[in-house]
Scaffold this active site. Structure first.
Site, PDB file in Angstrom:
ATOM      1  N   PHE A 153     -39.704  36.765 -16.281  1.00 37.68           N
ATOM      2  CA  PHE A 153     -40.949  36.672 -15.508  1.00 37.68           C
ATOM      3  C   PHE A 153     -41.711  37.993 -15.399  1.00 37.68           C
ATOM      4  O   PHE A 153     -42.893  38.014 -15.117  1.00 37.68           O
ATOM      5  CB  PHE A 153     -40.651  36.149 -14.082  1.00 37.68           C
ATOM      6  CG  PHE A 153     -40.137  37.223 -13.147  1.00 37.68           C
ATOM      7  CD1 PHE A 153     -41.016  38.106 -12.524  1.00 37.68           C
ATOM      8  CD2 PHE A 153     -38.782  37.362 -12.876  1.00 37.68           C
ATOM      9  CE1 PHE A 153     -40.556  39.101 -11.665  1.00 37.68           C
ATOM     10  CE2 PHE A 153     -38.310  38.366 -12.038  1.00 37.68           C
ATOM     11  CZ  PHE A 153     -39.203  39.235 -11.428  1.00 37.68           C
ATOM     12  N   LYS A 177     -39.847  30.195 -25.445  1.00 37.93           N
ATOM     13  CA  LYS A 177     -39.649  29.582 -24.122  1.00 37.93           C
ATOM     14  C   LYS A 177     -39.959  30.661 -23.086  1.00 37.93           C
ATOM     15  O   LYS A 177     -39.148  31.530 -22.814  1.00 37.93           O
ATOM     16  CB  LYS A 177     -38.200  29.100 -24.000  1.00 37.93           C
ATOM     17  CG  LYS A 177     -37.959  28.007 -23.015  1.00 37.93           C
ATOM     18  CD  LYS A 177     -38.050  28.326 -21.578  1.00 37.93           C
ATOM     19  CE  LYS A 177     -37.095  29.034 -20.763  1.00 37.93           C
ATOM     20  NZ  LYS A 177     -37.612  29.195 -19.372  1.00 37.93           N
ATOM     21  N   GLU A 180     -40.285  30.088 -16.653  1.00 36.54           N
ATOM     22  CA  GLU A 180     -40.960  28.943 -16.010  1.00 36.54           C
ATOM     23  C   GLU A 180     -41.833  29.359 -14.837  1.00 36.54           C
ATOM     24  O   GLU A 180     -42.696  28.593 -14.409  1.00 36.54           O
ATOM     25  CB  GLU A 180     -39.951  27.880 -15.561  1.00 36.54           C
ATOM     26  CG  GLU A 180     -38.897  28.330 -14.563  1.00 36.54           C
ATOM     27  CD  GLU A 180     -37.656  28.918 -15.226  1.00 36.54           C
ATOM     28  OE1 GLU A 180     -37.785  29.683 -16.209  1.00 36.54           O
ATOM     29  OE2 GLU A 180     -36.556  28.615 -14.752  1.00 36.54           O
ATOM     30  N   SER A 230     -31.950  38.441 -17.112  1.00 35.01           N
ATOM     31  CA  SER A 230     -30.859  39.024 -16.329  1.00 35.01           C
ATOM     32  C   SER A 230     -29.571  39.076 -17.156  1.00 35.01           C
ATOM     33  O   SER A 230     -29.403  38.310 -18.110  1.00 35.01           O
ATOM     34  CB  SER A 230     -30.628  38.177 -15.079  1.00 35.01           C
ATOM     35  OG  SER A 230     -30.252  36.866 -15.481  1.00 35.01           O
ATOM     36  N   CYS A 285     -37.190  46.462 -15.894  1.00 34.66           N
ATOM     37  CA  CYS A 285     -35.825  46.845 -16.267  1.00 34.66           C
ATOM     38  C   CYS A 285     -35.709  48.336 -16.498  1.00 34.66           C
ATOM     39  O   CYS A 285     -34.616  48.846 -16.669  1.00 34.66           O
ATOM     40  CB  CYS A 285     -35.395  46.079 -17.501  1.00 34.66           C
ATOM     41  SG  CYS A 285     -36.406  46.509 -18.909  1.00 34.66           S
ATOM     42  N   GLU A 379     -28.161  45.157  -9.403  1.00 36.30           N
ATOM     43  CA  GLU A 379     -29.601  45.229  -9.671  1.00 36.30           C
ATOM     44  C   GLU A 379     -30.354  44.589  -8.499  1.00 36.30           C
ATOM     45  O   GLU A 379     -30.082  43.449  -8.135  1.00 36.30           O
ATOM     46  CB  GLU A 379     -29.929  44.469 -10.965  1.00 36.30           C
ATOM     47  CG  GLU A 379     -31.405  44.566 -11.331  1.00 36.30           C
ATOM     48  CD  GLU A 379     -31.744  43.901 -12.662  1.00 36.30           C
ATOM     49  OE1 GLU A 379     -31.240  42.787 -12.919  1.00 36.30           O
ATOM     50  OE2 GLU A 379     -32.519  44.498 -13.427  1.00 36.30           O
TER      51      GLU A 379
HETATM   52  P1  NAD Z   1     -33.608  35.303 -15.793  1.00 32.67           P
HETATM   53  O1  NAD Z   1     -32.374  35.696 -16.507  1.00 32.67           O
HETATM   54  O2  NAD Z   1     -33.474  34.582 -14.506  1.00 32.67           O
HETATM   55  O3  NAD Z   1     -34.511  34.371 -16.730  1.00 32.67           O
HETATM   56  C1  NAD Z   1     -34.807  34.716 -18.063  1.00 32.67           C
HETATM   57  C2  NAD Z   1     -34.956  33.440 -18.866  1.00 32.67           C
HETATM   58  O4  NAD Z   1     -33.728  32.714 -18.836  1.00 32.67           O
HETATM   59  C3  NAD Z   1     -36.025  32.513 -18.320  1.00 32.67           C
HETATM   60  O5  NAD Z   1     -36.795  32.031 -19.405  1.00 32.67           O
HETATM   61  C4  NAD Z   1     -35.229  31.414 -17.618  1.00 32.67           C
HETATM   62  O6  NAD Z   1     -35.839  30.162 -17.686  1.00 32.67           O
HETATM   63  C5  NAD Z   1     -33.919  31.373 -18.376  1.00 32.67           C
HETATM   64  N1  NAD Z   1     -32.764  31.008 -17.533  1.00 32.67           N
HETATM   65  C6  NAD Z   1     -32.589  31.280 -16.210  1.00 32.67           C
HETATM   66  N2  NAD Z   1     -31.382  30.830 -15.786  1.00 32.67           N
HETATM   67  C7  NAD Z   1     -30.782  30.267 -16.865  1.00 32.67           C
HETATM   68  C8  NAD Z   1     -29.514  29.643 -17.078  1.00 32.67           C
HETATM   69  N3  NAD Z   1     -28.629  29.509 -16.103  1.00 32.67           N
HETATM   70  N4  NAD Z   1     -29.233  29.190 -18.324  1.00 32.67           N
HETATM   71  C9  NAD Z   1     -30.107  29.332 -19.325  1.00 32.67           C
HETATM   72  N5  NAD Z   1     -31.322  29.904 -19.178  1.00 32.67           N
HETATM   73  C10 NAD Z   1     -31.660  30.377 -17.976  1.00 32.67           C
HETATM   74  O7  NAD Z   1     -34.481  36.629 -15.623  1.00 32.67           O
HETATM   75  P2  NAD Z   1     -35.839  36.808 -14.814  1.00 32.67           P
HETATM   76  O8  NAD Z   1     -35.532  36.721 -13.354  1.00 32.67           O
HETATM   77  O9  NAD Z   1     -36.916  35.960 -15.369  1.00 32.67           O
HETATM   78  O10 NAD Z   1     -36.205  38.313 -15.200  1.00 32.67           O
HETATM   79  C11 NAD Z   1     -35.710  39.429 -14.529  1.00 32.67           C
HETATM   80  C12 NAD Z   1     -34.492  39.991 -15.219  1.00 32.67           C
HETATM   81  O11 NAD Z   1     -34.823  40.331 -16.567  1.00 32.67           O
HETATM   82  C13 NAD Z   1     -33.991  41.284 -14.587  1.00 32.67           C
HETATM   83  O12 NAD Z   1     -32.592  41.256 -14.552  1.00 32.67           O
HETATM   84  C14 NAD Z   1     -34.487  42.360 -15.545  1.00 32.67           C
HETATM   85  O13 NAD Z   1     -33.738  43.557 -15.536  1.00 32.67           O
HETATM   86  C15 NAD Z   1     -34.374  41.655 -16.849  1.00 32.67           C
HETATM   87  N6  NAD Z   1     -35.207  42.266 -17.865  1.00 32.67           N
HETATM   88  C16 NAD Z   1     -34.576  43.034 -18.800  1.00 32.67           C
HETATM   89  C17 NAD Z   1     -35.317  43.675 -19.769  1.00 32.67           C
HETATM   90  C18 NAD Z   1     -34.631  44.549 -20.775  1.00 32.67           C
HETATM   91  O14 NAD Z   1     -35.305  45.030 -21.663  1.00 32.67           O
HETATM   92  N7  NAD Z   1     -33.342  44.784 -20.688  1.00 32.67           N
HETATM   93  C19 NAD Z   1     -36.706  43.514 -19.810  1.00 32.67           C
HETATM   94  C20 NAD Z   1     -37.319  42.707 -18.857  1.00 32.67           C
HETATM   95  C21 NAD Z   1     -36.545  42.077 -17.884  1.00 32.67           C
END
Ligand code: NAD
Length: 488
Positions: A153, A177, A180, A230, A285, A379
């Site tokens: 997001f 994808k 959401e 994450s 991040c 985090e």
């Molecule tokens: P998230 O992991 O909750 O979601 C990321 C994606 O995974 C979304 O498209 C979501 O629909 C999907 N998803 C969520 N739960 C799932 C599950 N149980 N099974 C399968 N798919 C699932 O992350 P977020 O809250 O959208 O973003 C924030 C996180 O992203 C933070 O931890 C941040 O550090 C990380 N991030 C990392 C980087 C990097 O370069 N390392 C860059 C940007 C964000």
């Protein structure tokens, strides 16, 4: 500046068309004021399958173009990003809650990512050598086929551009994808790609949650999966995608340590640490999460406290993505207080007049945090910095090294020798010296270490070329003398 709000219908984009939604939906909520701005279809395996069928069909024509032909679309697309920058900025603001400058900077970064993609003909030059008289070996980079990109997001416009331009220019077709909670930016990206002349089916969007991610990991027609999100989900995706024999790079969460030494320039350090922890409301991040203050750094902390009062929620500090995330961040602060941390600045219960329904947390500075506290290890993903006091640089590096994550680390000092120690010994993929957000810019690649990244390649820059292509090794023999001095 007032946000330009454009109402968008969120549908899947498959084979160059927006599909009519027949699914259950979930509300898309603006963090700025808590209002419902759209409805998102909760798609399933069948939608992913339809997108893969379209992408497979499109792959035949798209991959047969030359690299130079494919980049032409992205020259036009880059110009469209520039032309529509105000609208794209407004979409990020309304769905993600960033302030105007941050949202605009995100689109500018997407433009820069496209500039790297259009430079691929200069970078991806195949290798060739006459290995024996009349016999040549050459290596050609070939696309993989249909690939997928799953995004988080916090950068609704930029993270899709980490993957899409490079993967497509290199000849792949894609199923994306988006998160959401922020689907609007990618809808507009799909429209602009079409306007730029991208053939139907080369880029497809499937909206939804977990079910779509699982379908992507399992689908036999998808060759590679990139994921950004994450650590918890990165692990799930990496395991599931690789167990169905796909290549995968999965970027996870972070807990970035900034080591501040007593000889650091006080003004620059205080403003950099603050900018790093509070930019994008701490929801990036690369944000500073722990400041390890070595020895006598009280004057720098005092300056941070003073400067932090100029960071105002709803003005130069954006919103937190959801009510749930705001509660999570505030719970961390309360827990740290109970555990004995000293709250120098408290951002809990922030309210923005006129936007009472929005989700805001003010800048929070916690001092005398210890390494066992949750705020030192987990985090938080909000505008919170935990200060841990260290006696010397060795102890500071030890604290940094003990983190499970390893996205970024930085040191603030005027001593080249001490900076070099951090460069050599920090356990993170991206290191800053007197820089609070050390994002490598193209052609350098973006990617962390430890539990901040799973998989071999990085996600942007040169390293991404390895990820999105496979090598074909070709040996040719065309002249008669080769018959006598080379394997038949
Ligand atoms: P998230 O992991 O909750 O979601 C990321 C994606 O995974 C979304 O498209 C979501 O629909 C999907 N998803 C969520 N739960 C799932 C599950 N149980 N099974 C399968 N798919 C699932 O992350 P977020 O809250 O959208 O973003 C924030 C996180 O992203 C933070 O931890 C941040 O550090 C990380 N991030 C990392 C980087 C990097 O370069 N390392 C860059 C940007 C964000």
């Amino acid at each position: 500046m007032e946000v330009i709000i454009t109402k968008y219908e969120v549908n899947n984009f498959i084979d160059g068309k927006f599909t009519k939604n027949k699914h259950k939906t979930m509300d898309v909520i603006s963090p700025l004021d808590g209002s419902v701005i759209s409805k998102l279809p909760l798609s399933n395996y069948i939608d992913v399958d339809n997108a893969v069928i379209a992408a497979k069909k499109a792959f035949i024509g798209w991959s047969s173009l030359t690299l130079k032909e494919r980049v032409q679309v992205f020259f036009k697309y880059r110009a469209l990003l520039e032309k529509n920058i105000e609208e794209l900025t407004g979409l990020i603001q309304v769905e993600n809650g960033k302030n105007y400058d941050e949202a605009k900077a995100e689109v500018e970064k997407s433009i820069e990512l496209c500039e790297f993609a259009v430079s691929m003909p200069q970078i991806v030059v195949n290798e060739i050598q006459e290995v024996s008289k009349g016999v040549e070996c050459r290596i050609e980079r070939k696309p993989l086929g249909v690939v997928a990109s799953i995004t988080p997001f916090n950068f609704p416009n930029m993270v899709p551009h980490w993957t899409m331009p490079n993967a497509l220019v290199l000849g792949n077709t894609m199923v994306m994808k988006p998160s959401e909670v922020v689907p609007l930016s990618t809808i507009r990206i799909a429209e602009l790609l079409k306007e730029a002349g991208l053939p139907d089916g080369v880029f497809n969007l499937v909206n939804g949650g977990k079910e779509v991610v699982e379908a992507i990991c399992d689908h036999p027609g998808i060759e590679a999966v990139s994921f950004v999100g994450s650590t918890k989900v990165a692990k799930i995706v990496y395991k599931r995608a690789t167990s169905s024999l796909k290549r995968c790079v999965a970027l996870g969460g972070a807990k970035n340590h900034l080591i501040v030494l007593p000889d650091a320039n006080p003004e620059m350090t205080a403003s950099n640490v603050l900018a790093s922890m509070s930019g994008c409301a701490g929801q990036r991040c690369m944000a500073a999460s722990v400041m390890v203050g070595v020895d006598k750094v009280q004057h720098i902390i005092d300056m941070m406290v003073k400067e932090s009062k100029k960071i105002i929620p709803g003005q130069n500090l954006g919103a937190i993505i959801s009510a749930e995330a705001k509660n999570r961040i505030e719970k961390y602060i309360t827990e740290a207080e109970v555990d004995g941390a000293k709250i120098l600045i408290d951002g809990r219960n922030a309210v923005v007049p006129g936007k009472e329904g929005g989700f805001y947390v003010g800048v929070t500075i916690l001092d005398y945090v210890t390494t066992e506290m949750a705020v030192a290890r987990e985090e938080i993903f909000g505008p919170v910095i935990s200060i841990i006091r260290a006696k010397n640089l060795d102890q500071a590096i030890e604290i940094e090294n003990s983190s499970n994550y390893g996205n970024a680390a930085a040191v603030f000092t005027q001593s080249g020798g001490l900076a070099k120690q951090v460069m050599d010994r920090a356990s993170a993929g991206m290191i800053g010296v007197n820089i609070g957000v050390p994002v490598p810019r193209e052609p350098f690649s973006f990617g962390g270490w430890n539990e901040s990244k799973f998989g071999v390649a990085d996600i942007t820059g040169r390293s991404s070329i390895e990820f999105w292509t496979q090598n074909k090794k070709i040996t040719t023999k065309w002249n008669p003398e080769a018959q006598i001095n080379w394997m038949s």
